[in-house]
Design an enzyme around this catalytic site. Structure first.
Site, PDB file in Angstrom:
ATOM      1  N   ASP A 243       0.832  -1.209   0.000  1.00 17.72           N
ATOM      2  CA  ASP A 243       0.000   0.000   0.000  1.00 17.72           C
ATOM      3  C   ASP A 243       0.866   1.258   0.000  1.00 17.72           C
ATOM      4  O   ASP A 243       0.561   2.242  -0.679  1.00 17.72           O
ATOM      5  CB  ASP A 243      -0.936  -0.004   1.214  1.00 17.72           C
ATOM      6  CG  ASP A 243      -2.065  -1.010   1.038  1.00 17.72           C
ATOM      7  OD1 ASP A 243      -2.330  -1.395  -0.121  1.00 17.72           O
ATOM      8  OD2 ASP A 243      -2.679  -1.410   2.036  1.00 17.72           O
ATOM      9  N   GLU A 244       1.950   1.204   0.763  1.00 20.64           N
ATOM     10  CA  GLU A 244       2.872   2.349   0.803  1.00 20.64           C
ATOM     11  C   GLU A 244       3.376   2.668  -0.609  1.00 20.64           C
ATOM     12  O   GLU A 244       3.425   3.822  -1.036  1.00 20.64           O
ATOM     13  CB  GLU A 244       4.047   1.985   1.729  1.00 20.64           C
ATOM     14  CG  GLU A 244       5.257   2.871   1.562  1.00 20.64           C
ATOM     15  CD  GLU A 244       6.435   2.449   2.451  1.00 20.64           C
ATOM     16  OE1 GLU A 244       6.301   1.500   3.249  1.00 20.64           O
ATOM     17  OE2 GLU A 244       7.485   3.094   2.349  1.00 20.64           O
ATOM     18  N   ARG A 245       3.740   1.617  -1.342  1.00 20.83           N
ATOM     19  CA  ARG A 245       4.308   1.834  -2.679  1.00 20.83           C
ATOM     20  C   ARG A 245       3.271   2.381  -3.645  1.00 20.83           C
ATOM     21  O   ARG A 245       3.564   3.261  -4.456  1.00 20.83           O
ATOM     22  CB  ARG A 245       4.910   0.516  -3.197  1.00 20.83           C
ATOM     23  CG  ARG A 245       6.171   0.175  -2.454  1.00 20.83           C
ATOM     24  CD  ARG A 245       6.749  -1.176  -2.763  1.00 20.83           C
ATOM     25  NE  ARG A 245       7.873  -1.407  -1.839  1.00 20.83           N
ATOM     26  CZ  ARG A 245       8.385  -2.589  -1.541  1.00 20.83           C
ATOM     27  NH1 ARG A 245       7.897  -3.681  -2.098  1.00 20.83           N
ATOM     28  NH2 ARG A 245       9.380  -2.692  -0.691  1.00 20.83           N
TER      29      ARG A 245
END
Ligand SMILES: Cc1cc2nc3c(=O)[nH]c(=O)nc-3n(C[C@H](O)[C@H](O)[C@H](O)COP(=O)(O)OP(=O)(O)OC[C@H]3O[C@@H](n4cnc5c(N)ncnc54)[C@H](O)[C@@H]3O)c2cc1C
Length: 381
Positions: A243-245
């Site tokens: 999700d961060e990416r």
């Protein structure tokens, strides 16, 4: 530019809410946050009230239960806040430090730490990277040793966003050095406990977020602070990275698009040798190339979001998108600073800030080489 990622009336209404927040609360104070070297903690509560901090989380914990497309909409708007550091700090709260807790945490842990994070009453940080282990996550050494009903934690982390602001950390620690990838655990660590301290680091960009080194010395937390199963931390963290990416792709492209638009206006106004810079073929060709890169990167990102929404494993595509979007953002920033001449080199210019801020995208959240390493394995090399 390609149209909005998601354009139902509900998405449009939500986009308007975020845009208003960006225009009224973030942009006017963007340089103030830079000078502070961090974001205003009080604004987390405002975002909590607006429902921005738990978009896809279970309503039982204060979330909105929406699909990932709303996260994309939110970060498209936040990406235009004129402060990449602030956007990253918010991303830590919504998509870097809390997904594992939401997915795997016990009921009690979610009540104590997730509910206040979604409400904006507590700020979070994700503590993975160490001085001797960044890309090689499995090389971390911070150790949590069991003592009765507690973990005793010793070690250090570095380059941690929200280091000074966070009320709790999602910490990745070694809990069994002999168990290989089964020897790591994710632990919620409140930052107000004895045995915790931090030192702030000075960065070349992303000034609106506080980044620091963290130290743990015989810090004790209950075993019950373990997120999910003991020994599953590495696998949970790998999932949390996705999700961060993806947020990184969405927000960096939004910022690059804003920069492209501002640069187009600049070239229309700047007159050289008797004509606007925009009338020179070199300008037009370069701007068209950048537009094409951005359109391609947006489509790739859109495909990732669609996979994410439909529940398909999006890991491979997100990895490719992280690599591609980081490079596109850097290229846009590099070309746009050039069009601005000397002004581009001034701290006050969007192009100048984008030039240093965009450099982070190919390093943080897994470097370009880490993405290529993973993809090479996936593609059978
Ligand atoms: C501003 C900022 C904020 C950050 N925020 C956080 C945070 O909140 N939480 C957190 O845990 N971390 C955070 N990080 C850390 C970030 O995730 C790491 O910097 C990143 O993962 C790279 O690790 P490293 O710095 O140790 O570099 P290294 O791992 O030492 O990499 C050095 C070089 O080796 C290359 N390399 C890596 N793997 C390979 C390979 N297989 N083959 C060839 N070359 C390779 C890298 O690409 C790089 O060029 C942040 C970093 C910065 C700069």
């Amino acid at each position: 530019m390609a149209g909005d990622l998601y354009a139902t009336p509900e998405h449009a209404q939500f986009r308007e809410t975020v845009r208003k927040f960006v225009v009224e609360e973030l942009r006017p104070r963007a340089r103030e946050f830079d000078a502070m070297g961090r974001f205003d903690k009080a604004l987390y509560r405002k975002m909590g009230d607006l429902g921005m901090l738990g978009l896809r989380y279970d309503p039982a914990y204060g979330g909105s239960g929406l699909d990932w497309s709303y996260t994309a909409v939110m970060f498209e708007e936040l990406g235009r806040s004129d402060n990449a550091g602030v956007t990253m700090g918010i991303c830590v709260q919504t998509d870097m430090a809390t997904p594992s807790l939401h997915e795997f945490g016990s009921e009690a842990l979610k009540r104590q730490y997730l509910v206040p994070a979604i409400a904006g009453e507590m700020v979070t940080a994700i503590a993975v990277t160490e001085p001797d282990a960044g890309s090689d996550v499995a090389g971390i050494k911070t150790r949590a040793v069991r003592d009765g009903n507690e973990w005793v934690i010793n070690g250090s982390k570095t380059y941690i966003t929200n280091a000074a602001t966070a009320d709790w950390l999602c910490l990745l620690a070694v809990t069994d050095p002999k168990a290989g990838y089964g020897g790591f655990s994710q632990i919620v660590v409140p930052t107000n406990l004895p045995g915790f301290r931090y030192d702030l680091l000075e960065k070349i960009g992303n000034w609106g977020s506080d980044t620091g080194q963290l130290f743990f010395e015989d810090l004790r937390v209950p075993l019950a602070n373990t997120i999910g199963e003991v020994g599953r931390g590495f696998q949970q963290q790998m999932m949390q990275f996705q999700d961060e990416r993806l947020v990184g792709c969405v927000s960096s492209l939004a910022g690059s698009e804003q920069l492209w638009e501002e640069t187009k206006k600049w070239t229309e106004q700047r007159v050289l040798f008797g004509k606007p810079l925009s009338k020179m073929q070199n300008t037009q060709f370069k701007m068209v190339e950048l537009w094409t890169d951005l359109a391609a990167a947006k489509e790739l990102t859109r495909a990732c979001v669609e996979q994410r929404v439909s529940g398909v494993d999006a890991t491979r595509l997100i990895t490719a998108a992280k690599l591609f979007c980081g490079r596109v953002s850097r290229r846009v920033a590099d070309e746009c600073i050039q069009f601005h001449g000397g002004y581009g080199y001034m701290k006050e210019s969007l192009a100048g800030r984008a030039f240093v801020d965009s450099r982070l995208i190919s390093i943080g959240g897994g470097s370009d080489e880490t993405m290529m390493h993973y993809l090479a394995k996936q593609l059978g090399f």
